[in-house]
Scaffold this motif. Structure first.
Motif, PDB file in Angstrom:
ATOM      1  N   ALA A  40      50.780  41.354  28.667  1.00  0.00           N
ATOM      2  CA  ALA A  40      50.230  42.701  28.785  1.00  0.00           C
ATOM      3  C   ALA A  40      48.967  42.701  29.642  1.00  0.00           C
ATOM      4  O   ALA A  40      48.781  43.576  30.498  1.00  0.00           O
ATOM      5  CB  ALA A  40      49.933  43.268  27.400  1.00  0.00           C
ATOM      6  N   VAL A  41      48.098  41.722  29.412  1.00  0.00           N
ATOM      7  CA  VAL A  41      46.862  41.638  30.206  1.00  0.00           C
ATOM      8  C   VAL A  41      47.186  41.293  31.656  1.00  0.00           C
ATOM      9  O   VAL A  41      46.545  41.789  32.591  1.00  0.00           O
ATOM     10  CB  VAL A  41      45.895  40.612  29.597  1.00  0.00           C
ATOM     11  N   ALA A  42      48.190  40.430  31.856  1.00  0.00           N
ATOM     12  CA  ALA A  42      48.581  40.061  33.214  1.00  0.00           C
ATOM     13  C   ALA A  42      48.961  41.282  34.029  1.00  0.00           C
ATOM     14  O   ALA A  42      48.694  41.349  35.242  1.00  0.00           O
ATOM     15  CB  ALA A  42      49.736  39.061  33.178  1.00  0.00           C
ATOM     16  N   GLU A  43      49.570  42.274  33.383  1.00  0.00           N
ATOM     17  CA  GLU A  43      49.967  43.480  34.096  1.00  0.00           C
ATOM     18  C   GLU A  43      48.758  44.211  34.674  1.00  0.00           C
ATOM     19  O   GLU A  43      48.858  44.863  35.713  1.00  0.00           O
ATOM     20  CB  GLU A  43      50.748  44.411  33.173  1.00  0.00           C
ATOM     21  N   HIS A  44      47.618  44.116  34.008  1.00  0.00           N
ATOM     22  CA  HIS A  44      46.408  44.756  34.537  1.00  0.00           C
ATOM     23  C   HIS A  44      46.053  44.144  35.886  1.00  0.00           C
ATOM     24  O   HIS A  44      45.700  44.858  36.837  1.00  0.00           O
ATOM     25  CB  HIS A  44      45.239  44.584  33.570  1.00  0.00           C
ATOM     26  N   TYR A  45      46.110  42.817  35.965  1.00  0.00           N
ATOM     27  CA  TYR A  45      45.793  42.132  37.218  1.00  0.00           C
ATOM     28  C   TYR A  45      46.866  42.398  38.274  1.00  0.00           C
ATOM     29  O   TYR A  45      46.548  42.624  39.450  1.00  0.00           O
ATOM     30  CB  TYR A  45      45.659  40.629  36.978  1.00  0.00           C
ATOM     31  N   LEU A  46      48.122  42.371  37.869  1.00  0.00           N
ATOM     32  CA  LEU A  46      49.207  42.568  38.830  1.00  0.00           C
ATOM     33  C   LEU A  46      49.196  43.977  39.408  1.00  0.00           C
ATOM     34  O   LEU A  46      49.677  44.212  40.516  1.00  0.00           O
ATOM     35  CB  LEU A  46      50.545  42.264  38.157  1.00  0.00           C
ATOM     36  N   HIS A  47      48.632  44.919  38.663  1.00  0.00           N
ATOM     37  CA  HIS A  47      48.465  46.280  39.172  1.00  0.00           C
ATOM     38  C   HIS A  47      47.622  46.285  40.436  1.00  0.00           C
ATOM     39  O   HIS A  47      47.768  47.164  41.297  1.00  0.00           O
ATOM     40  CB  HIS A  47      47.822  47.159  38.092  1.00  0.00           C
ATOM     41  N   PHE A  48      46.726  45.285  40.557  1.00  0.00           N
ATOM     42  CA  PHE A  48      45.853  45.161  41.733  1.00  0.00           C
ATOM     43  C   PHE A  48      46.273  43.989  42.614  1.00  0.00           C
ATOM     44  O   PHE A  48      45.439  43.353  43.277  1.00  0.00           O
ATOM     45  CB  PHE A  48      44.400  45.002  41.290  1.00  0.00           C
ATOM     46  N   GLY A  49      47.563  43.688  42.603  1.00  0.00           N
ATOM     47  CA  GLY A  49      48.070  42.626  43.452  1.00  0.00           C
ATOM     48  C   GLY A  49      47.766  41.234  42.947  1.00  0.00           C
ATOM     49  O   GLY A  49      47.880  40.253  43.708  1.00  0.00           O
ATOM     50  N   GLY A  50      47.390  41.117  41.678  1.00  0.00           N
ATOM     51  CA  GLY A  50      47.072  39.805  41.116  1.00  0.00           C
ATOM     52  C   GLY A  50      45.707  39.280  41.523  1.00  0.00           C
ATOM     53  O   GLY A  50      45.397  38.108  41.285  1.00  0.00           O
ATOM     54  N   VAL A  51      44.894  40.139  42.110  1.00  0.00           N
ATOM     55  CA  VAL A  51      43.578  39.719  42.599  1.00  0.00           C
ATOM     56  C   VAL A  51      42.500  40.422  41.779  1.00  0.00           C
ATOM     57  O   VAL A  51      42.419  41.655  41.765  1.00  0.00           O
ATOM     58  CB  VAL A  51      43.394  40.045  44.088  1.00  0.00           C
ATOM     59  N   SER A  52      41.674  39.640  41.108  1.00  0.00           N
ATOM     60  CA  SER A  52      40.513  40.205  40.439  1.00  0.00           C
ATOM     61  C   SER A  52      39.410  40.451  41.462  1.00  0.00           C
ATOM     62  O   SER A  52      39.197  39.628  42.349  1.00  0.00           O
ATOM     63  CB  SER A  52      39.999  39.250  39.361  1.00  0.00           C
ATOM     64  N   PRO A  53      38.685  41.564  41.348  1.00  0.00           N
ATOM     65  CA  PRO A  53      37.587  41.808  42.289  1.00  0.00           C
ATOM     66  C   PRO A  53      36.408  40.857  42.122  1.00  0.00           C
ATOM     67  O   PRO A  53      35.552  40.777  43.002  1.00  0.00           O
ATOM     68  CB  PRO A  53      37.160  43.240  41.973  1.00  0.00           C
ATOM     69  N   ILE A  54      36.339  40.119  41.012  1.00  0.00           N
ATOM     70  CA  ILE A  54      35.097  39.453  40.651  1.00  0.00           C
ATOM     71  C   ILE A  54      34.666  38.379  41.642  1.00  0.00           C
ATOM     72  O   ILE A  54      33.482  38.282  41.992  1.00  0.00           O
ATOM     73  CB  ILE A  54      35.177  38.895  39.208  1.00  0.00           C
ATOM     74  N   ASN A  55      35.589  37.543  42.120  1.00  0.00           N
ATOM     75  CA  ASN A  55      35.182  36.487  43.055  1.00  0.00           C
ATOM     76  C   ASN A  55      34.701  37.064  44.372  1.00  0.00           C
ATOM     77  O   ASN A  55      33.717  36.578  44.955  1.00  0.00           O
ATOM     78  CB  ASN A  55      36.340  35.514  43.283  1.00  0.00           C
ATOM     79  N   GLY A  56      35.374  38.092  44.868  1.00  0.00           N
ATOM     80  CA  GLY A  56      34.944  38.714  46.112  1.00  0.00           C
ATOM     81  C   GLY A  56      33.565  39.331  45.989  1.00  0.00           C
ATOM     82  O   GLY A  56      32.736  39.229  46.906  1.00  0.00           O
ATOM     83  N   ILE A  57      33.313  39.990  44.866  1.00  0.00           N
ATOM     84  CA  ILE A  57      31.993  40.579  44.636  1.00  0.00           C
ATOM     85  C   ILE A  57      30.930  39.488  44.576  1.00  0.00           C
ATOM     86  O   ILE A  57      29.844  39.616  45.165  1.00  0.00           O
ATOM     87  CB  ILE A  57      32.001  41.416  43.349  1.00  0.00           C
ATOM     88  N   ASN A  58      31.238  38.400  43.875  1.00  0.00           N
ATOM     89  CA  ASN A  58      30.264  37.317  43.777  1.00  0.00           C
ATOM     90  C   ASN A  58      29.989  36.676  45.132  1.00  0.00           C
ATOM     91  O   ASN A  58      28.848  36.319  45.444  1.00  0.00           O
ATOM     92  CB  ASN A  58      30.749  36.265  42.780  1.00  0.00           C
ATOM     93  N   ARG A  59      31.013  36.514  45.939  1.00  0.00           N
ATOM     94  CA  ARG A  59      30.795  35.936  47.274  1.00  0.00           C
ATOM     95  C   ARG A  59      29.931  36.862  48.133  1.00  0.00           C
ATOM     96  O   ARG A  59      29.076  36.402  48.898  1.00  0.00           O
ATOM     97  CB  ARG A  59      32.132  35.650  47.951  1.00  0.00           C
ATOM     98  N   ALA A  60      30.161  38.166  48.012  1.00  0.00           N
ATOM     99  CA  ALA A  60      29.327  39.109  48.752  1.00  0.00           C
ATOM    100  C   ALA A  60      27.884  39.075  48.257  1.00  0.00           C
ATOM    101  O   ALA A  60      26.936  39.166  49.057  1.00  0.00           O
ATOM    102  CB  ALA A  60      29.898  40.525  48.622  1.00  0.00           C
ATOM    103  N   LEU A  61      27.696  38.930  46.944  1.00  0.00           N
ATOM    104  CA  LEU A  61      26.349  38.820  46.391  1.00  0.00           C
ATOM    105  C   LEU A  61      25.666  37.548  46.884  1.00  0.00           C
ATOM    106  O   LEU A  61      24.465  37.547  47.196  1.00  0.00           O
ATOM    107  CB  LEU A  61      26.409  38.843  44.859  1.00  0.00           C
ATOM    108  N   ILE A  62      26.422  36.467  46.978  1.00  0.00           N
ATOM    109  CA  ILE A  62      25.869  35.213  47.484  1.00  0.00           C
ATOM    110  C   ILE A  62      25.391  35.380  48.923  1.00  0.00           C
ATOM    111  O   ILE A  62      24.327  34.869  49.308  1.00  0.00           O
ATOM    112  CB  ILE A  62      26.908  34.083  47.358  1.00  0.00           C
ATOM    113  N   GLU A  63      26.141  36.102  49.741  1.00  0.00           N
ATOM    114  CA  GLU A  63      25.711  36.335  51.119  1.00  0.00           C
ATOM    115  C   GLU A  63      24.420  37.151  51.156  1.00  0.00           C
ATOM    116  O   GLU A  63      23.535  36.889  51.980  1.00  0.00           O
ATOM    117  CB  GLU A  63      26.816  37.035  51.910  1.00  0.00           C
ATOM    118  N   GLN A  64      24.309  38.130  50.279  1.00  0.00           N
ATOM    119  CA  GLN A  64      23.055  38.877  50.187  1.00  0.00           C
ATOM    120  C   GLN A  64      21.911  37.954  49.779  1.00  0.00           C
ATOM    121  O   GLN A  64      20.809  38.035  50.325  1.00  0.00           O
ATOM    122  CB  GLN A  64      23.195  40.014  49.164  1.00  0.00           C
ATOM    123  N   LEU A  65      22.177  37.071  48.841  1.00  0.00           N
ATOM    124  CA  LEU A  65      21.150  36.156  48.361  1.00  0.00           C
ATOM    125  C   LEU A  65      20.720  35.191  49.463  1.00  0.00           C
ATOM    126  O   LEU A  65      19.525  34.886  49.618  1.00  0.00           O
ATOM    127  CB  LEU A  65      21.681  35.402  47.141  1.00  0.00           C
TER     128      LEU A  65
END
Length: 346
Positions: A40-65
């Motif tokens: 059931a939880v997997a379906e939440h991720y698959l709704h977004f193509g199986g990609v969580s936004p969290i790593n991308g957001i963190n990488r963008a924050l790292i670039e700001q840092l």
């Protein structure tokens, strides 16, 4: 205290459909979660193509840092690549001796603080005797920039409501629910009190004398009590009271990850639309330049011996002084055997 690197330490998330189930198994290992719940939880991720936004957001924050500091900035996760153990081994091989650790949780308690201390200990142990010293930065739920970012996001959300409804909109803060037995683990209700304290500061900064604090994203068997009320249940109550507009501020999260974009932007919005309630969701800090500046200021507090930057509020500040230089909130936080919520913000 001098540092020669920064480690951004986070929860982790899948970055493709094939990674979703292994990631969820990592998160829930040892908890006896039935396979159907993982599906059931997997379906939440698959709704977004199986990609969580969290790593991308963190990488963008790292670039700001990186734009604000000359220190090298590393990235490690608890539950998915890049794993903290691999990152700390790389830091060791690069000659790093002492690094400031910024955890993507503003809170105390087990999941928000002590478990990140466990991650640090585990990663250093894996790296061996030459592992760098890792100094976890303090909790920042009352930092002026944290309060400012959320207050501004509330104002922006209010501006997205129909003009006639803006003045009458109900402000609702939400954070990840946790089991009551975990909530009292690191001192009496430390996490709950800190979320409540920060909500009070942000509401005041945003100009709202009255507001609600609720919880979201609970999991586990229904017979286990968690922090309540649930945001969906509370929306039902507001609807019955005739509330026409709601501003939801996910103050418990620092990124618009899966439990924000699914639980609030999908499920809660559908509920609000069905009830005829106008819903506006405030954004989280994500990769704002101000969030990177907050990290630099936390580092400078230790590097330059500055007093902690805090928004004045009612005393005592819950958990003041926790997690500085590796200290736990209380000795009760130290054992490993506690439930692990599946929130990406922890």
């Amino acid at each position: 205290m001098d540092f020669d690197a920064v480690l951004l330490l986070s929860f982790g998330g899948p970055e493709g459909p094939e990674q979703v189930r292994p990631f969820l198994e990592n998160v829930t290992r040892g908890r006896g979660i039935p396979p159907e719940r993982l599906d059931a939880v997997a379906e939440h991720y698959l709704h977004f193509g199986g990609v969580s936004p969290i790593n991308g957001i963190n990488r963008a924050l790292i670039e700001q840092l990186r734009s604000l500091t000359e220190l090298p900035v590393y990235f490690g996760n608890r539950n998915w690549e890049p794993y903290a153990e691999d990152t700390v081994a790389l830091m060791r091989d690069n000659g790093i001796r002492r690094a400031a650790v910024f955890a993507t949780s503003a809170w105390g308690g087990y999941s928000g603080c002590a478990q990140y201390q466990e991650d640090i200990r585990r990663a250093r142990a894996a790296a061996g005797e030459s592992a760098p010293e890792l100094v976890k930065l303090r909790q920042y739920f009352d930092h002026p920039l944290f309060v400012e970012m959320f207050a501004d996001s509330i104002a922006e959300a209010a501006g997205n409501l129909p003009a006639p409804l803006r003045e009458k909109a109900r402000l609702v803060f939400t954070a990840h629910s946790i089991p009551l037995r975990a909530a009292s683990r690191c001192g009496p209700d430390l996490y709950e009190r800190q979320v409540g304290y920060a909500s009070r500061l942000v509401a005041a900064a945003a100009g709202y004398p009255d507001y609600d604090l609720v919880w979201q994203s609970r999991s586990g068997p229904p017979q286990v009590p968690w922090l309540e009320p649930d945001v969906g249940d509370h929306l039902e109550v507001l609807t019955e009271r005739g509330t026409e507009a709601v501003i939801v501020c996910p103050i418990g999260f620092v990124a618009d990850h899966i439990e924000v974009v699914w639980d609030l932007d999908n499920e809660l919005r559908e509920q609000a639309d069905a009830a005829g309630v106008a819903l506006a969701r405030a954004t989280t800090p994500n990769a704002q330049p101000r969030f990177a500046k907050l990290i630099v200021e936390l580092i400078d507090e230790l590097r330059l011996g500055r007093d902690p930057a805090r928004v004045a509020g009612p005393d005592p500040v819950p958990g003041y002084g926790c997690s500085v230089n590796g200290a736990f909130c209380t000795t009760a936080c130290e054992p490993v055997s506690a439930p692990r919520p599946n929130a990406e913000s922890r």
